[in-house]
Design a protein around this motif. Structure first.
Motif, short mmCIF file in Angstrom:
data_model
loop_
_atom_site.label_atom_id
_atom_site.label_comp_id
_atom_site.label_asym_id
_atom_site.label_seq_id
_atom_site.Cartn_x
_atom_site.Cartn_y
_atom_site.Cartn_z
N LEU A 84 0.83 -1.21 0.00
CA LEU A 84 0.00 0.00 0.00
C LEU A 84 0.86 1.25 0.00
O LEU A 84 0.58 2.21 -0.73
CB LEU A 84 -0.91 -0.01 1.23
CG LEU A 84 -1.79 1.24 1.43
CD1 LEU A 84 -2.77 1.40 0.28
CD2 LEU A 84 -2.52 1.16 2.76
N CYS A 87 2.09 1.88 -3.45
CA CYS A 87 1.02 2.30 -4.37
C CYS A 87 0.74 3.80 -4.29
O CYS A 87 0.45 4.45 -5.30
CB CYS A 87 -0.26 1.51 -4.08
SG CYS A 87 -0.18 -0.22 -4.54
N ILE A 88 0.78 4.33 -3.08
CA ILE A 88 0.52 5.77 -2.89
C ILE A 88 1.49 6.60 -3.73
O ILE A 88 1.09 7.54 -4.43
CB ILE A 88 0.63 6.14 -1.40
CG1 ILE A 88 -0.51 5.48 -0.61
CG2 ILE A 88 0.60 7.66 -1.22
CD1 ILE A 88 -0.35 5.59 0.89
N ALA A 186 -3.85 -0.58 -4.52
CA ALA A 186 -4.01 0.04 -3.19
C ALA A 186 -5.40 -0.22 -2.63
O ALA A 186 -5.57 -0.48 -1.43
CB ALA A 186 -3.75 1.54 -3.28
#
Length: 498
Positions: A84, A87-88, A186
């Motif tokens: 995650l 992904c940001i 995400a």
């Protein structure tokens, strides 16, 4: 025993995790057609070979930093949260590239997207390997290579579409699409079960058992298999924690067995980068330009090139768990060396010079060899880069060691991508000779120095390196029986508390 399912939960999970591989392939590929577009080059002041190399290689620099961070984020927060986190940055970097007003913004966006890809690709193969059954582990981790190929395929054909869109901002479309796979990954990754092995490593036994059963329990007949396999995993990881707990990064270099693991995991990626695939992927349009193809033809051929990889990767899923790893590695490097030998001879004997007639048959032969490089890499060496590193390390070391492996991967890739346009401009076809030599050398190293890990569980592989006494060195049935009794006692105590 659990049934062998073609589309098991773990396989479907690996497909979803493969979105990270798709992002890697797409981000790597979209710069290739962009560099061939006149609108892109005019907007950024017709960058010279050094700047073109920097635009490409800054992505590898970002990936270097991303992969270096994985050993900390993945071990501390878990496999899902580490993905995650990556992904940001992928979403942010894609947006900056799409809105780039000057080269500095473009480079910053590439850096952030690279950081995202380095983070995700450092964790996803580890995650897939840790949830896989032994007989499907290669297939699950090889999915990453298939998704990389599909990402590259979409990127190159997006470039073909951009070339036909008569708009001065045509190149922004491909960059904007980068954020989509990062956003999808995400949104979904936190709905997956965490790696049971990571949960056991953190002492979260109840959560680990639930996660393990969610991945592997489908029918009543699976119950006994799940009980014994989970108990065995629990016993092995307890032994790892007892003997290896709180190992530092330095232990990877101080201990001979760990050094051997690190060599095996790292060299396969070094071989992949020295195979010449990243050079071909990023600068194929420059090669086609030396053959006197125009912009439209360059984009079309690069799109066709991108079609080869996905087909080869799908084919590999049918044999990658059946053929010995060592045989795949040796044959792939040897064939890659042969391909580059043919490419070098064609380029030397039938040079394409501006204003001079060209040999059409030689041009087609050279392009066929470039396509053969892609097919070979995508079906053979490429999948091995995702399979071998996660499986040769223990649970305690897997995230840290895989971070080092990916740092080495992106370091070599950075050098290749930065130097290739300069070398191609300076010495032309003579640059290809390097890849003849590197692939031949890698074939020899694989043959002489690599162990065979096909068909062995992650715990059994420890026996090859001899750095930890696993339960597999004892009477396996006795250990299973004892561990299952302990698991039964744990389950009864949990039920009584409920």
């Amino acid at each position: 025993m659990a049934k062998h399912e073609v589309f098991s939960r773990t396989f479907l999970t690996s497909i979803f995790l493969g979105i990270g591989g798709f992002l890697y392939g797409y981000d790597s590929g979209i710069i290739t057609p962009s560099l061939a577009l006149r609108s892109f080059n005019q907007y950024f002041g017709n960058p010279d070979p050094s700047l073109r190399g920097a635009i490409v290689s800054i992505y590898q620099a970002g990936a270097w930093f991303g992969s270096a961070s994985v050993g900390l984020t993945s071990d501390r927060f878990g496999r899902r949260k580490a993905i995650l986190f990556g992904c940001i940055w992928g979403v942010v970097g894609g947006a900056i590239m799409a809105g780039a007003a000057h080269v500095a913004m473009l480079v910053l966006g590439r850096l952030l997207v690279g950081f995202a890809v380095g983070t995700i690709t450092g964790v996803a193969p580890v995650y897939a390997a840790e949830i896989a059954k032994t007989h499907e582990r290669a297939r699950l981790t090889a999915v990453n290579q298939m998704m990389v190929a599909w990402g590259f395929f979409i990127a190159l054909w997006t470039g073909v579409g951009e070339g036909k869109w008569n708009n001065p901002n045509q190149w922004r479309l491909g960059f904007a699409i980068q954020g989509v796979p990062a956003l999808l990954l995400a949104a979904g990754v936190l709905f997956l079960n965490e790696s049971p092995r990571w949960l056991l490593l953190k002492g979260r036994t109840e959560e680990a058992e639930i996660a393990f059963r969610n991945y592997h329990y489908s029918h009543a007949e699976d119950d006994e298999w799940c009980r014994s396999e989970f108990a065995l995993m629990q016993a092995n990881i307890a032994e790892e924690v007892r003997t290896q707990h709180q190992l530092s990064w330095g232990h990877l270099l101080k201990t001979p067995a760990f050094r051997r693991r690190l060599f095996v995991g790292s060299f396969v990626w070094a071989a992949a980068m020295l195979a010449g695939i990243s050079f071909v992927q990023y600068f194929q349009t420059a090669i086609y330009a030396t053959l006197q193809y125009n912009e439209s033809q360059q984009l079309l051929i690069s799109g066709l090139y991108g079609t080869v990889g996905p087909i080869a990767c799908i084919a590999s899923l049918f044999f990658v768990d059946r053929v010995p790893r060592k045989a795949i590695l040796v044959s792939s490097s040897a064939l890659l060396s042969l391909c580059f030998l043919i490419i070098t001879v064609i380029a030397a004997v039938f040079p394409a010079q501006p204003g001079m007639p060209t040999n059409a048959a030689a041009q087609r032969g050279l392009i066929a060899c470039i396509f053969a490089v892609s097919a070979n890499y995508s079906a053979l060496l490429g999948p091995m880069t995702w399979i071998i590193p996660p499986e040769v390390f223990t649970t305690e070391l897997r995230a840290k060691a895989n971070a080092i492996v990916q740092v080495i991967h992106y370091s070599i890739s950075l050098i290749i991508t930065q130097c290739s346009p300069i070398a191609l401009a300076a010495v032309g076809w003579k640059y290809y000779i390097m890849f003849i030599a590197t692939n031949a050398l890698c074939a020899v190293v694989f043959f002489v120095a690599y162990p065979e890990t096909k068909g062995k569980s992650l715990e059994e592989i420890a026996d090859i390196f001899g750095d930890v006494d696993t339960v597999h060195t004892c009477d396996i049935e006795t250990v299973k029986e004892k561990a299952t009794v302990k698991t039964d006692e744990y389950r009864r105590s949990r039920e009584s508390l409920a």
